[in-house]
Design a protein around this motif. Structure first.
Motif, mmCIF file in Angstrom:
data_model
loop_
_atom_site.group_PDB
_atom_site.id
_atom_site.type_symbol
_atom_site.label_atom_id
_atom_site.label_comp_id
_atom_site.label_asym_id
_atom_site.label_seq_id
_atom_site.Cartn_x
_atom_site.Cartn_y
_atom_site.Cartn_z
ATOM 1 N N ALA A 218 -3.376 -10.733 -2.598
ATOM 2 C CA ALA A 218 -3.735 -9.085 -2.310
ATOM 3 C C ALA A 218 -3.668 -8.481 -3.547
ATOM 4 O O ALA A 218 -2.814 -8.475 -4.398
ATOM 5 N N PRO A 219 -4.703 -7.363 -3.901
ATOM 6 C CA PRO A 219 -5.495 -6.919 -2.602
ATOM 7 C C PRO A 219 -6.847 -7.502 -2.789
ATOM 8 O O PRO A 219 -7.867 -7.423 -2.136
ATOM 9 N N PHE A 220 -6.859 -8.592 -3.986
ATOM 10 C CA PHE A 220 -8.138 -9.232 -4.046
ATOM 11 C C PHE A 220 -8.477 -10.282 -2.964
ATOM 12 O O PHE A 220 -9.814 -10.840 -3.171
ATOM 13 N N ASP A 221 -7.761 -10.459 -1.939
ATOM 14 C CA ASP A 221 -8.236 -11.427 -0.966
ATOM 15 C C ASP A 221 -9.055 -10.657 0.067
ATOM 16 O O ASP A 221 -9.564 -11.293 0.986
ATOM 17 N N ASP A 222 -9.354 -9.256 -0.383
ATOM 18 C CA ASP A 222 -10.264 -8.624 0.467
ATOM 19 C C ASP A 222 -11.637 -8.527 -0.407
ATOM 20 O O ASP A 222 -11.632 -7.772 -1.407
ATOM 21 N N ILE A 223 -12.629 -9.165 0.251
ATOM 22 C CA ILE A 223 -13.895 -9.143 -0.756
ATOM 23 C C ILE A 223 -14.324 -7.519 -0.912
ATOM 24 O O ILE A 223 -15.188 -7.342 -2.012
ATOM 25 N N ARG A 224 -14.097 -6.691 -0.129
ATOM 26 C CA ARG A 224 -14.674 -5.395 -0.351
ATOM 27 C C ARG A 224 -13.877 -4.775 -1.570
ATOM 28 O O ARG A 224 -14.500 -3.792 -2.268
ATOM 29 N N VAL A 225 -12.505 -5.308 -1.848
ATOM 30 C CA VAL A 225 -12.047 -4.422 -3.130
ATOM 31 C C VAL A 225 -12.536 -5.297 -4.177
ATOM 32 O O VAL A 225 -12.871 -4.684 -5.223
ATOM 33 N N ARG A 226 -12.905 -6.519 -4.387
ATOM 34 C CA ARG A 226 -13.355 -7.036 -5.405
ATOM 35 C C ARG A 226 -14.782 -6.581 -5.765
ATOM 36 O O ARG A 226 -15.155 -6.235 -6.721
ATOM 37 N N ALA B 126 -20.749 3.705 -3.693
ATOM 38 C CA ALA B 126 -20.690 2.416 -2.847
ATOM 39 C C ALA B 126 -19.071 1.785 -3.153
ATOM 40 O O ALA B 126 -18.628 1.324 -2.339
ATOM 41 N N ALA B 127 -18.686 1.802 -4.437
ATOM 42 C CA ALA B 127 -17.220 1.385 -4.457
ATOM 43 C C ALA B 127 -16.170 2.401 -3.832
ATOM 44 O O ALA B 127 -15.346 1.565 -3.304
ATOM 45 N N LYS B 128 -16.415 3.527 -3.830
ATOM 46 C CA LYS B 128 -15.325 4.285 -3.108
ATOM 47 C C LYS B 128 -15.573 4.106 -1.624
ATOM 48 O O LYS B 128 -14.484 3.726 -1.197
ATOM 49 N N ALA B 129 -16.536 3.905 -1.057
ATOM 50 C CA ALA B 129 -16.952 3.667 0.064
ATOM 51 C C ALA B 129 -16.361 2.295 0.417
ATOM 52 O O ALA B 129 -15.778 2.235 1.628
ATOM 53 N N LEU B 130 -16.497 1.324 -0.232
ATOM 54 C CA LEU B 130 -15.912 -0.096 0.085
ATOM 55 C C LEU B 130 -14.359 0.210 0.084
ATOM 56 O O LEU B 130 -13.703 -0.409 1.029
ATOM 57 N N LEU B 131 -13.717 0.787 -0.890
ATOM 58 C CA LEU B 131 -12.273 1.003 -0.879
ATOM 59 C C LEU B 131 -11.748 1.669 0.217
ATOM 60 O O LEU B 131 -10.627 1.027 0.939
ATOM 61 N N ALA B 132 -12.299 2.688 0.781
ATOM 62 C CA ALA B 132 -11.993 3.355 2.087
ATOM 63 C C ALA B 132 -12.087 2.513 3.216
ATOM 64 O O ALA B 132 -11.175 2.465 4.185
ATOM 65 N N GLU B 133 -13.012 1.755 3.377
ATOM 66 C CA GLU B 133 -13.142 0.671 4.402
ATOM 67 C C GLU B 133 -12.194 -0.287 4.282
ATOM 68 O O GLU B 133 -11.754 -0.636 5.500
ATOM 69 N N ALA B 134 -11.590 -0.590 3.283
ATOM 70 C CA ALA B 134 -10.634 -1.617 3.133
ATOM 71 C C ALA B 134 -9.428 -1.030 3.167
ATOM 72 O O ALA B 134 -8.399 -1.677 3.231
ATOM 73 N N GLY B 135 -9.092 0.450 3.614
ATOM 74 C CA GLY B 135 -7.911 0.920 3.785
ATOM 75 C C GLY B 135 -7.164 1.768 2.523
ATOM 76 O O GLY B 135 -6.184 1.874 2.547
ATOM 77 N N PRO C 52 -8.333 4.895 1.039
ATOM 78 C CA PRO C 52 -9.307 6.192 0.942
ATOM 79 C C PRO C 52 -8.640 6.951 -0.312
ATOM 80 O O PRO C 52 -9.560 7.828 -0.619
ATOM 81 N N ASP C 53 -7.632 6.754 -0.441
ATOM 82 C CA ASP C 53 -7.063 7.613 -1.629
ATOM 83 C C ASP C 53 -6.999 6.907 -3.197
ATOM 84 O O ASP C 53 -6.308 7.060 -3.965
ATOM 85 N N GLY C 54 -7.677 5.685 -3.081
ATOM 86 C CA GLY C 54 -7.907 4.982 -4.284
ATOM 87 C C GLY C 54 -6.835 3.785 -4.289
ATOM 88 O O GLY C 54 -6.077 3.581 -3.462
ATOM 89 N N LEU C 55 -6.698 3.062 -5.437
ATOM 90 C CA LEU C 55 -5.978 1.867 -5.506
ATOM 91 C C LEU C 55 -5.085 1.771 -6.829
ATOM 92 O O LEU C 55 -6.048 2.058 -7.665
#
Length: 533
Positions: A309-317, A365-374, A376-379
């Motif tokens: 984690a959090p790289f086990d979520d392809i949206r983060v990668r 698109a990167a910001k949208a994927l992060l928000a979708e992955a949970g 929304p305030d960044g990582l």
């Protein structure tokens, strides 16, 4: 085809005939033709060496001592050599079954010839009966069997276990002959046998080569002190063409390459292992040196462990990839001296490269994927690196840090000394690792991204990728292999395993009187042909 002969004089492989026909009609270039023919055991000289691949030389002269500035590392087990510098020390005394030159053409070495079955799963190697060990023993098939069985043993910790996992059996078939049987076709087996971990040790090797440095090579080790020096002397009883130099002295001058350049300019050393972009201006200003430059498939892999984690979520990668600006990293960290990468770790200089389009930078698109992955305030992420090849690694990471910030990814850099990074390079969730050049993209991908591979630092495991890679590795024809690599590269790119920003140009330098020193893209330096004018 009558003018073409295999190295052993046996009938030509069917694929060799197909290659010749495609070359004759302009379907493949000369270099691809020569490489494919060499894999199949056709003598490159018989195939017609290209003038552009040869070097005009002065008449060499024998004698003298050459001083080489590089790190002096431990040299214990050749199959465990992680660093190229240590493998180059082995290389003076230990030899390989094959030799791959600076143009990625494979030649005979300890194996004087080889032939493959039609399906490329059975390979017969004829060994050079002249070869002898420095202790007086003859070089035998048992030496080859001993080494390969060590490489692929269940408890092997060598990267060779992954690289040669297709080997199912190695056996003696004659007084100077061995057969290697594979579970699947591997067209480039002869080329892979020149990997830096494939030096052939004596059949009685017991685990620490420096304690009993027996070899078949043109030099003998006479002194080795980690962090200080290694000295080799010419073998007068060498079985092949004798070396020109009487002595090689490798000197450890520390990590500061400007010190190496100062020593070269003042005549204290004769050759440098490597320089970087940080020293390029200094090199150009110094007298009494030859500047050597070239292209190679060496790079930084900024990889994510896909099971952590959090790289086990392809949206983060994918968000990390989309926020990264590869062009800016090349421009700022390496002053534009190189070629852009496209996040699938295959270079334009590798023969099997397929021009798969890079996915463009898209911060929104990167910001949208992060928000979708949970997120929304960044990582918050931490990237570990060790500047193992110079500060340009950290410079690259700092540009990435700024890139990711635009997408709300707060990146902390954990910069370690190189000596502290290497023990953990494959353990950190997010890390920067230098990967050396390999002649083929398939060779790199087989080591770095195949499921369960010994050097698979990202823990990537995709059966579809493995199957596509197997297909590419089974093809001799360069155009067919390149077409198959399109699928391989696309899968790796779309699975967002790494940011691979650029391929840096290579730099090195030598004294004006050094002759025969070839800037090999793999940094595999054979010193038997080097001499001093």
């Amino acid at each position: 085809m009558d003018e073409f002969k295999t190295l052993s004089g046996t009938p030509l492989h069917p694929q060799a005939k197909a290659l010749q026909q495609r070359f004759a009609t302009g379907g493949i270039d000369r270099r691809g033709f020569l490489r494919g023919m060499a894999w199949l055991g056709v003598a490159v000289g018989a195939a017609g060496a290209a003038p552009g691949l040869l070097h005009a030389q002065e008449t060499p002269k024998s004698g003298g001592r050459l001083r080489f500035a590089c790190q002096i590392q431990e040299i214990t087990d050749p199959m465990m050599a992680t660093w190229i510098e240590s493998s180059n020390l082995f290389r003076n005394c230990l030899e390989f079954l094959t030799f791959v030159d600076e143009n990625n053409i494979t030649h005979p070495y300890l194996a004087k010839s080889w032939t493959a079955s039609d399906d490329l799963t059975v390979w017969d190697f004829e060994l050079d009966e002249r070869a002898t060990w420095s202790n007086g023993d003859a070089f035998l098939p048992e030496d080859v069997i001993f080494n390969i069985e060590r490489w692929i043993a269940p408890d092997s910790q060598s990267s060779n276990k992954s690289a040669f996992e297709a080997i199912t059996k190695v056996e003696k078939t004659g007084d100077h002959a061995v057969r290697i049987t594979l579970s699947r076709p591997v067209a480039s087996l002869p080329e892979q046998l020149y990997s830096h971990t494939c030096a052939i040790a004596h059949r009685d090797f017991a685990g620490n080569w420096a304690e009993n440095p027996v070899g078949t090579g043109p030099f003998s080790l006479v002194n080795h002190e980690v962090g200080r020096q290694a000295i080799f002397r010419k073998r007068e009883d060498y079985w092949g063409q004798p070396a020109y130099l009487d002595e090689l002295q490798y000197i450890d001058l520390g990590a500061d390459i400007t010190t190496h350049l100062a020593a070269l300019s003042s005549g204290q050393v004769d050759v440098l292992y490597r320089a970087t972009i940080a020293e390029y201006d200094l090199m150009q200003s110094l007298p009494n040196i030859q500047i050597l430059t070239g292209k190679a498939a060496h790079t930084l892999a900024i990889r994510m462990q896909v099971d952590q984690a959090p790289f086990d979520d392809i949206r983060v990668r994918k968000a990390v990839q989309l926020a990264a600006d590869n062009a800016q990293m090349l421009a700022i960290a390496y002053r534009g001296e190189g070629d852009l990468g496209a996040n699938y770790h295959v270079s334009q200089v590798q023969a099997d490269y397929a021009p798969v389009e890079a996915i463009g930078r898209d911060v929104a698109a990167a910001k949208a994927l992060l928000a979708e992955a949970g997120y929304p305030d960044g990582l918050d992420l931490e990237l570990t690196l060790g500047n193992t090849q110079g500060k340009w690694e950290q410079d690259t990471a700092q540009v990435l840090q700024q890139n990711l910030a635009e997408a709300g990814i707060r990146l902390k850099l954990n910069v370690l000394p190189a000596s502290q990074y290497w023990p953990i390079w494959d353990k950190v969730p997010f890390g920067v690792t230098y990967w050396a050049h390999r002649p083929l993209g398939t060779m790199t991908l087989d080591l770095a991204y195949r499921s369960g591979g010994a050097w698979n630092e990202s823990h990537y495991a995709n059966p579809a990728f493995d199957a596509a890679l197997n297909k590419a590795m089974a093809l001799v024809d360069p155009e067919q292999r390149r077409a198959a690599m399109t699928e391989v590269e696309t899968i790796l790119r779309d699975d967002a395993v790494l940011v691979q920003p650029y391929w840096p140009n290579r730099f090195s330098a030598a004294a004006p009187n050094v002759r025969g020193f070839v800037l090999h893209p793999s940094d595999f330096f054979r010193m038997d042909g080097v001499w001093l004018a």
